[in-house]
Design an enzyme around this catalytic site. Structure first.
Site, mmCIF file in Angstrom:
data_model
loop_
_atom_site.group_PDB
_atom_site.id
_atom_site.type_symbol
_atom_site.label_atom_id
_atom_site.label_comp_id
_atom_site.label_asym_id
_atom_site.label_seq_id
_atom_site.Cartn_x
_atom_site.Cartn_y
_atom_site.Cartn_z
ATOM 1 N N LYS A 75 0.860 -1.190 0.000
ATOM 2 C CA LYS A 75 0.000 0.000 0.000
ATOM 3 C C LYS A 75 0.899 1.246 0.000
ATOM 4 O O LYS A 75 1.086 1.904 1.028
ATOM 5 C CB LYS A 75 -0.943 -0.031 1.200
ATOM 6 C CG LYS A 75 -2.146 0.893 1.028
ATOM 7 C CD LYS A 75 -3.201 0.583 2.074
ATOM 8 C CE LYS A 75 -4.273 1.647 2.131
ATOM 9 N NZ LYS A 75 -5.087 1.777 0.933
HETATM 10 N N1 PMP Z 1 -7.640 -1.977 -3.360
HETATM 11 C C1 PMP Z 1 -7.165 -0.721 -3.334
HETATM 12 C C2 PMP Z 1 -6.438 -0.191 -4.501
HETATM 13 C C3 PMP Z 1 -7.367 0.065 -2.189
HETATM 14 O O1 PMP Z 1 -6.908 1.314 -2.147
HETATM 15 C C4 PMP Z 1 -8.082 -0.467 -1.101
HETATM 16 C C5 PMP Z 1 -8.344 0.380 0.107
HETATM 17 N N2 PMP Z 1 -7.235 0.401 0.939
HETATM 18 C C6 PMP Z 1 -8.543 -1.772 -1.176
HETATM 19 C C7 PMP Z 1 -8.299 -2.508 -2.337
HETATM 20 C C8 PMP Z 1 -9.275 -2.403 -0.045
HETATM 21 O O2 PMP Z 1 -8.367 -2.666 0.993
HETATM 22 P P1 PMP Z 1 -8.811 -2.721 2.515
HETATM 23 O O3 PMP Z 1 -10.001 -3.581 2.581
HETATM 24 O O4 PMP Z 1 -7.643 -3.302 3.211
HETATM 25 O O5 PMP Z 1 -9.117 -1.319 2.909
#
Ligand code: PMP
Length: 306
Positions: A160
């Site tokens: 991330k």
């Molecule tokens: N994909 C992307 C590109 C994202 O930015 C997010 C949000 N963080 C998610 C998927 C979903 O991830 P999470 O459930 O961990 O928030």
């Protein structure tokens, strides 16, 4: 959506006044996107207490992201988890969006210059439904973007990192400019990857399908939550590459993520999904929100009290 300013921000080990949380314009991360982050939510649950949803899993992913880009965090996982609780509590927030960020600061400009330590900050503030309350009920109209997601040998999609969000921004901007609520990226193989900021699920013949890690997705914590909740209700969940046309053929479709929570998709490329009767999406949505309103028992220890 404007940020709602709070009293404190946690910065490198202490809570400082919101207005004092500043960086120099020569901060490495501003120039080279040498930063990684998390987006988490705190919810007020039925007994009135505030909990952070899957605090450990988010902070573990933050450390993984930082490790890949060699951003040395000066704290332990437990210290950062505690800092997240502190920032919510000390700002008097009952429910919040929490944003930890690890970044290379001021002092070195070389792209690969070693930094002995990274800076860490955590903010928290109130934030409602990302695509709007209406989208949670009626669903969003999505489109396939002309922008592809990162190929696996370009930048790691499972990390991330702030830089990955340049891809998300192009996808989201294109979608909004074309009059859609959200954009979906295909991966380098031409199969479905994910939304600009969320993972995808489709329902076909009573089974759930979602793209696997190899489809250039962020391995979402909400995605993992939904897989677990769906399996615990007896649904089969298949992680497999999905073609664009399989979205058109879906009986139901929804997006998941910390920001969107569980949001139905009403159409893709203007083709309505199924009959817009969504029994399984509704059940999964209630199971998810049930974790906070007390209707779903937290068997997994996902609710971390503040
Ligand atoms: N994909 C992307 C590109 C994202 O930015 C997010 C949000 N963080 C998610 C998927 C979903 O991830 P999470 O459930 O961990 O928030």
């Amino acid at each position: 959506m404007p940020i709602k300013e709070q009293k404190f921000i946690w910065s490198n080990g202490e809570l400082i006044p919101w207005a004092d949380a500043k960086v120099h314009v020569m901060t490495h991360a501003l120039h080279y996107a040498t930063s990684v982050f998390e987006g988490m939510r705190a919810y007020q649950i039925k007994n009135g207490h505030t909990v952070i949803f899957r605090n450990f899993e988010h902070i573990r992913r933050l450390f993984y992201s930082a490790r890949v880009y060699r951003l040395p965090i000066r704290h332990s996982i437990e210290e950062i988890m505690q800092a997240c609780r502190d920032v919510v509590r000390e700002n008097g927030l009952k429910a919040a969006y929490i944003r930890p960020l690890v970044y290379l600061g001021y002092g070195e400009m070389g792209i690969s210059a070693p930094h002995e330590k990274a800076e860490t900050m955590i903010a928290a503030y109130p934030w409602g439904a990302y695509l709007g309350e209406e989208a949670l009920k009626s669903g969003v109209d999505a489109c396939i973007s002309s922008w592809r997601r990162l190929a696996p040998d370009t930048m790691p999609a499972g990390v991330k990192a702030s830089g990955n969000y340049l891809s998300s921004r192009l996808i989201a901007l294109e979608a909004r400019e074309r009059g859609f609520g959200e954009g979906i990226g295909l991966d380098a193989a031409g199969t479905v990857s994910e939304g600009a900021g969320e993972n995808l699920f489709v329902v076909m013949n009573g089974k759930l399908y979602t793209p696997p890690g190899a489809s250039s997705i962020l391995m979402g914590i909400t995605r993992d939550t939904i897989i677990t909740l769906a399996k615990s209700r007896g649904y089969e969940v298949v992680e497999q590459a999905l073609t664009r046309e399989s979205l058109y053929a879906a009986d139901e479709m929804f997006m998941v993520g910390t920001a969107v929570e569980v949001t139905p998709v009403r159409s893709v490329d203007r083709l309505p999904i199924g009959s817009n009767n969504r029994p399984i999406t509704t059940e999964i949505q209630s199971a998810f929100f049930g974790l906070f309103n007390g209707e779903t028992r937290d068997e997994w220890g996902w609710l971390d009290p503040v």
